[in-house]
Design a protein around this motif. Structure first.
Motif, PDB file in Angstrom:
ATOM      1  N   UNK A 135       0.824  -1.200   0.000  1.00 63.81           N
ATOM      2  CA  UNK A 135       0.000   0.000   0.000  1.00 63.81           C
ATOM      3  C   UNK A 135       0.859   1.251   0.000  1.00 63.81           C
ATOM      4  N   UNK A 136       0.468   2.209  -0.846  1.00 63.04           N
ATOM      5  CA  UNK A 136       1.209   3.447  -0.946  1.00 63.04           C
ATOM      6  C   UNK A 136       0.313   4.663  -0.817  1.00 63.04           C
ATOM      7  N   UNK A 137       0.852   5.702  -0.216  1.00 61.46           N
ATOM      8  CA  UNK A 137       0.200   7.006  -0.190  1.00 61.46           C
ATOM      9  C   UNK A 137       0.555   7.713  -1.494  1.00 61.46           C
ATOM     10  N   UNK A 138      -0.443   8.223  -2.189  1.00 55.65           N
ATOM     11  CA  UNK A 138      -0.241   8.851  -3.508  1.00 55.65           C
ATOM     12  C   UNK A 138      -0.953  10.186  -3.514  1.00 55.65           C
ATOM     13  N   UNK A 139      -0.180  11.264  -3.641  1.00 53.61           N
ATOM     14  CA  UNK A 139      -0.777  12.593  -3.480  1.00 53.61           C
ATOM     15  C   UNK A 139      -0.332  13.556  -4.576  1.00 53.61           C
ATOM     16  N   UNK A 140      -1.239  14.456  -4.985  1.00 54.68           N
ATOM     17  CA  UNK A 140      -0.838  15.584  -5.815  1.00 54.68           C
ATOM     18  C   UNK A 140      -0.134  16.618  -4.944  1.00 54.68           C
ATOM     19  N   UNK A 141       0.863  17.268  -5.488  1.00 59.22           N
ATOM     20  CA  UNK A 141       1.631  18.261  -4.726  1.00 59.22           C
ATOM     21  C   UNK A 141       0.994  19.635  -4.879  1.00 59.22           C
ATOM     22  N   UNK A 142      -0.227  19.740  -4.411  1.00 58.54           N
ATOM     23  CA  UNK A 142      -1.032  20.948  -4.570  1.00 58.54           C
ATOM     24  C   UNK A 142      -1.291  21.586  -3.207  1.00 58.54           C
ATOM     25  N   UNK A 143      -1.527  22.904  -3.240  1.00 59.23           N
ATOM     26  CA  UNK A 143      -1.914  23.598  -2.023  1.00 59.23           C
ATOM     27  C   UNK A 143      -0.876  23.457  -0.927  1.00 59.23           C
ATOM     28  N   UNK A 144      -1.322  23.006   0.240  1.00 61.14           N
ATOM     29  CA  UNK A 144      -0.406  22.838   1.371  1.00 61.14           C
ATOM     30  C   UNK A 144       0.672  21.787   1.089  1.00 61.14           C
ATOM     31  N   UNK A 145       0.386  20.867   0.167  1.00 63.01           N
ATOM     32  CA  UNK A 145       1.358  19.819  -0.169  1.00 63.01           C
ATOM     33  C   UNK A 145       2.362  20.277  -1.234  1.00 63.01           C
ATOM     34  N   UNK A 146       2.314  21.538  -1.618  1.00 66.47           N
ATOM     35  CA  UNK A 146       3.337  22.073  -2.518  1.00 66.47           C
ATOM     36  C   UNK A 146       4.654  22.311  -1.786  1.00 66.47           C
ATOM     37  N   UNK A 147       4.623  22.262  -0.465  1.00 68.76           N
ATOM     38  CA  UNK A 147       5.821  22.453   0.353  1.00 68.76           C
ATOM     39  C   UNK A 147       6.493  21.101   0.573  1.00 68.76           C
ATOM     40  N   UNK A 148       7.715  20.892   0.051  1.00 63.05           N
ATOM     41  CA  UNK A 148       8.362  19.584   0.202  1.00 63.05           C
ATOM     42  C   UNK A 148       8.625  19.198   1.651  1.00 63.05           C
ATOM     43  N   UNK A 149       8.767  20.177   2.529  1.00 60.49           N
ATOM     44  CA  UNK A 149       8.984  19.860   3.946  1.00 60.49           C
ATOM     45  C   UNK A 149       7.744  19.212   4.551  1.00 60.49           C
ATOM     46  N   UNK A 150       6.577  19.699   4.148  1.00 56.66           N
ATOM     47  CA  UNK A 150       5.324  19.128   4.636  1.00 56.66           C
ATOM     48  C   UNK A 150       5.176  17.688   4.162  1.00 56.66           C
ATOM     49  N   UNK A 151       5.471  17.452   2.892  1.00 56.46           N
ATOM     50  CA  UNK A 151       5.319  16.105   2.336  1.00 56.46           C
ATOM     51  C   UNK A 151       6.353  15.156   2.932  1.00 56.46           C
ATOM     52  N   UNK A 152       7.554  15.643   3.180  1.00 57.79           N
ATOM     53  CA  UNK A 152       8.579  14.805   3.808  1.00 57.79           C
ATOM     54  C   UNK A 152       8.143  14.363   5.201  1.00 57.79           C
ATOM     55  N   UNK A 153       7.520  15.269   5.959  1.00 60.01           N
ATOM     56  CA  UNK A 153       7.024  14.889   7.286  1.00 60.01           C
ATOM     57  C   UNK A 153       5.886  13.878   7.170  1.00 60.01           C
ATOM     58  N   UNK A 154       5.022  14.060   6.160  1.00 63.63           N
ATOM     59  CA  UNK A 154       3.969  13.071   5.923  1.00 63.63           C
ATOM     60  C   UNK A 154       4.555  11.704   5.601  1.00 63.63           C
ATOM     61  N   UNK A 209       1.636  24.598  -6.726  1.00 61.35           N
ATOM     62  CA  UNK A 209       2.028  23.276  -7.209  1.00 61.35           C
ATOM     63  C   UNK A 209       3.505  23.061  -6.906  1.00 61.35           C
ATOM     64  N   UNK A 210       3.842  21.918  -6.323  1.00 60.54           N
ATOM     65  CA  UNK A 210       5.229  21.612  -5.976  1.00 60.54           C
ATOM     66  C   UNK A 210       5.916  20.785  -7.042  1.00 60.54           C
ATOM     67  N   UNK A 211       7.246  20.804  -7.030  1.00 63.39           N
ATOM     68  CA  UNK A 211       8.043  20.011  -7.963  1.00 63.39           C
ATOM     69  C   UNK A 211       8.232  18.594  -7.417  1.00 63.39           C
TER      70      UNK A 211
END
Length: 266
Positions: free
Chosen positions: A3-22, A49-51
């Protein structure tokens, strides 16, 4: 099934630090992978939108076990040699945990190709995708690459370092009822059938891949499902990975965090 978490890097998830913590939380909660969309922009109301590549590097540093990757990158808008360097470096950074999701992409979602001067013809993008995959797999081998194709040129270059495990798994995305994506996927390591409507449709797609390959040993079938969907019929139909399907138009960090912390539906 994994199972994998799969997310668009939009809005609050455009910040790579936020996604890394997730991603770190996902690893702790027992998820097997963390995968991200690869978009340049999206339809309103999305504006941030994040890279994916910088975000995946942050995820790689923040985790030790999760498989990671873009799901999927539209290869035709990238230079093969640059993508080769990026994928190898990310694979080394993650100690061999990269899976490369690839596909044609589509201009219909946000006009990414037509509004940026990239190729809009599906057939031409398919040609570019196939050439690029040839260059990637040749470059990962550590041997000297000479490629003179219709769209790309590589003139006697050796690419080092190599990926940690010698090569990087490739999952090919495509609509399950179309034969060309199935044939392309069968040459590599996995198939990601998009817009599935039922387990029966998945079973048909799995049978088509198996007919092309002869065997599904070591081959992955990845699917996207909403967190509330029963995964068992899809596992029976042949899925080996299930990725969370999050609606980008209603994406909220708190909602994604709740999905992550709840853990995978084992």
């Amino acid at each position: 099934m994994r199972f994998g978490v799969w997310v668009p890097l939009f809005g609050e998830l455009a910040d790579p630090r936020v996604v890394a913590r997730l991603a770190a939380s996902a690893e702790e909660a027992g998820w097997d992978g963390m995968f991200v969309w690869d978009q340049l922009w999206w339809r309103p109301p999305v504006s941030e939108v994040g890279d994916p590549w910088i975000t995946l590097a942050a995820i790689a540093v923040a985790t030790e076990r999760l498989r990671i990757g873009p799901m999927v990158t539209p290869v035709a808008r990238r230079r093969p040699t640059k993508l080769l360097r990026e994928t190898t470096t990310l694979d080394v950074l993650s100690n061999g945990r990269l899976t490369l999701g690839v596909g044609l992409g589509g201009d219909q979602f946000a006009g990414e190709f037509s509004r940026s001067g990239d190729e809009v013809n599906d057939r031409v993008r398919a040609e570019k995708l196939d050439e690029c995959l040839e260059i990637l797999t040749a470059g990962w081998s550590g041997e000297t690459v000479t490629h003179r194709g219709k769209h790309y040129l590589v003139d006697s270059v050796r690419f080092e370092p190599r990926p940690v495990h010698g090569r990087i798994p490739i999952w090919v995305a495509g609509f399950p009822g179309k034969l060309k994506p199935v044939r392309r996927a069968a040459r590599y390591d996995g198939f990601f059938p998009v817009n599935l409507t039922s387990p029966d449709q998945l079973a048909t797609a799995v049978a088509a891949v198996e007919a092309e390959r002869g065997s599904l040993d070591g081959f992955d079938i990845a699917i996207e499902l909403s967190p509330s969907t029963d995964v068992r019929p899809y596992a029976t139909a042949g899925a080996t990975w299930c990725l969370t399907d999050v609606d980008p138009s209603t994406l909220r960090l708190d909602d994604v965090r709740a999905i992550v912390e709840a853990g995978p539906p084992r």
